[in-house]
Design an enzyme around this catalytic site. Structure first.
Site, short mmCIF file in Angstrom:
data_model
loop_
_atom_site.label_atom_id
_atom_site.label_comp_id
_atom_site.label_asym_id
_atom_site.label_seq_id
_atom_site.Cartn_x
_atom_site.Cartn_y
_atom_site.Cartn_z
N GLU A 123 0.83 -1.20 0.00
CA GLU A 123 0.00 0.00 0.00
C GLU A 123 0.87 1.25 0.00
O GLU A 123 1.98 1.25 0.52
CB GLU A 123 -0.90 0.01 1.24
CG GLU A 123 -2.02 -1.02 1.13
CD GLU A 123 -2.90 -1.10 2.36
OE1 GLU A 123 -4.09 -1.40 2.20
OE2 GLU A 123 -2.42 -0.89 3.48
N CYS B 283 3.43 8.64 0.73
CA CYS B 283 4.09 7.74 1.68
C CYS B 283 4.22 6.38 0.99
O CYS B 283 3.22 5.77 0.63
CB CYS B 283 3.21 7.66 2.93
SG CYS B 283 3.76 6.45 4.11
N CYS C 70 6.77 -6.58 7.11
CA CYS C 70 7.94 -6.06 7.81
C CYS C 70 8.35 -7.08 8.87
O CYS C 70 7.50 -7.64 9.56
CB CYS C 70 7.60 -4.73 8.47
SG CYS C 70 9.01 -4.03 9.36
N CYS D 204 7.10 -4.18 15.49
CA CYS D 204 6.83 -3.14 16.49
C CYS D 204 5.41 -3.36 17.00
O CYS D 204 4.49 -3.56 16.18
CB CYS D 204 6.98 -1.75 15.88
SG CYS D 204 8.62 -1.46 15.21
N CYS E 103 2.19 -1.52 15.57
CA CYS E 103 2.08 -1.37 14.11
C CYS E 103 1.43 -2.59 13.48
O CYS E 103 1.83 -3.73 13.72
CB CYS E 103 3.48 -1.16 13.53
SG CYS E 103 3.52 -1.23 11.74
N CYS F 217 -0.56 6.25 10.13
CA CYS F 217 0.73 5.68 10.54
C CYS F 217 0.56 4.33 11.24
O CYS F 217 -0.21 4.22 12.18
CB CYS F 217 1.35 6.63 11.55
SG CYS F 217 2.85 7.34 10.96
#
Ligand code: SF4
Length: 342
Positions: A92, A105, A112, A116, A119, A334
């Site tokens: 995305e 962005c 990933c 974290c 996230c 975010c």
């Protein structure tokens, strides 16, 4: 022989092919112009070239494209683009309008590996690195769709899916192509990282002028390791030392990103210890009140607590901004990108 995707080639390699084909050198310039400035998605679209040349060239080469499969627009006009890659993986990108700015962005990895805690992308796990051309193509495809609306991307941030410094070669190659082929100023590009120290030390040599943002989120190792397990490998002491030595141009500052999580890292004590930690680092601080997603264990702090946190930092001389969350209703904010992976 398999056809070659022209978007995988550097300007030097394109010039080499044109020479090999014994074509005049301006054909290389035209090719680059049509791919990176007119966003041609096939060789047939290069109408400046004679039809016979387009046909001959198409026998060996093609222009690859990542495929836009969905676009969502949030109530605040943030746009989220879902792309499918050749191997059917998905990424995305998010387009954020803000006054005169139109910031894109972009993602650097599918998923990933860093997990974290706050996230959603981290929940997917790591699928694969994006190739340099797939990173740049997010810009190309979205820019193409903006032509009819007479809009242009003014800034790029590497803050989408993935940790760009874990995909160092492709990320720095993409940064070079933005400069060399797209002619997008590196000064308008920000790379956000958790701080992969060896790559962070290399970055200014490979991509001078690109702005740096550090996803910090805590001022002591216990909280940071709890939130971001990578902190065990690259603890705060090392990260801060690297930032103190990071070569900056006059007036250039590092952006410190700090996601505020209720009862975790938002106390007055946390704010004071952050001030101490960042002493002597030319920086500005972006406070990002957490955007909750379904099933997450964190909450957004109350407004008064956010403001108090900001005031403490300001009282110690820092420039501090509270980032308004954009695109929450379409999971574009975010830490909310998951590209339909569950
Ligand atoms: S915050 Fe960034 S580095 Fe951490 S898991 Fe999410 S995408 Fe990865």
């Amino acid at each position: 022989m398999d056809k070659i995707n022209l978007k995988k080639l550097s300007s030097k390699e394109i010039e080499g092919i044109i020479k090999e084909w014994q074509l005049p050198s301006f054909r290389a310039k035209q090719l680059i112009h049509w791919i990176y400035h007119r966003f041609a998605s096939s060789i047939q679209e290069i109408t400046e070239w004679p039809k016979s040349l387009r046909e001959e060239f198409s026998k060996n080469y093609f222009i690859g494209n990542i495929k836009l499969i969905e676009k969502k627009v949030s109530a605040d006009k943030t746009e989220k683009y879902l792309f499918e890659l050749k191997d059917s993986e998905r990424i995305e990108s998010v387009l954020i309008p803000d006054k005169q700015r139109l910031t894109l962005c972009i993602s650097s990895q599918v998923g990933c590996p860093l997990k974290c805690k706050f996230c959603l992308t981290g929940k997917i796990g790591f699928i694969r690195n994006l190739e340099a051309w797939e990173i740049v193509d997010q810009f190309i495809q979205i820019s193409k769709s903006l032509i009819k609306e007479n809009r242009r991307i003014t800034n790029i941030v590497f803050m989408g899916m993935g940790e760009p410094l874990l995909n160092f070669e492709n990320t720095t190659e993409a940064l070079w192509r933005f400069k060399d082929l797209v002619e997008f100023s590196p000064r308008r590009i920000t790379l956000s990282t958790v701080g992969i120290i060896p790559a962070l030390k290399e970055l200014p040599k490979r991509a001078p002028n690109v702005k740096l943002a550090i996803s910090l989120n805590a001022s002591d190792d216990t909280i940071r390791t709890y939130l971001m397990p990578i902190n065990k490998q690259y603890p705060l002491y090392e990260l801060i030392k690297t930032l103190k030595n990071y070569p900056l141009k006059p007036r250039q500052r590092i952006t410190i990103e700090y996601v505020l999580l209720k009862g975790v890292n938002d106390s007055e004590e946390n704010a004071y210890s952050l001030c101490k930690l960042l002493k002597n680092i030319p920086c500005k601080i972006n406070l990002i009140p957490f955007n909750p997603w379904q099933g997450c264990e964190f909450e957004r702090p109350e407004e008064s607590r956010i403001v108090k946190f900001q005031q403490i930092l300001i009282s110690k001389g820092y420039s501090v901004f509270i980032r308004k969350s954009k695109g929450e209703d379409i999971l574009a904010a975010c830490g909310q990108l998951k590209a339909m992976y569950n």
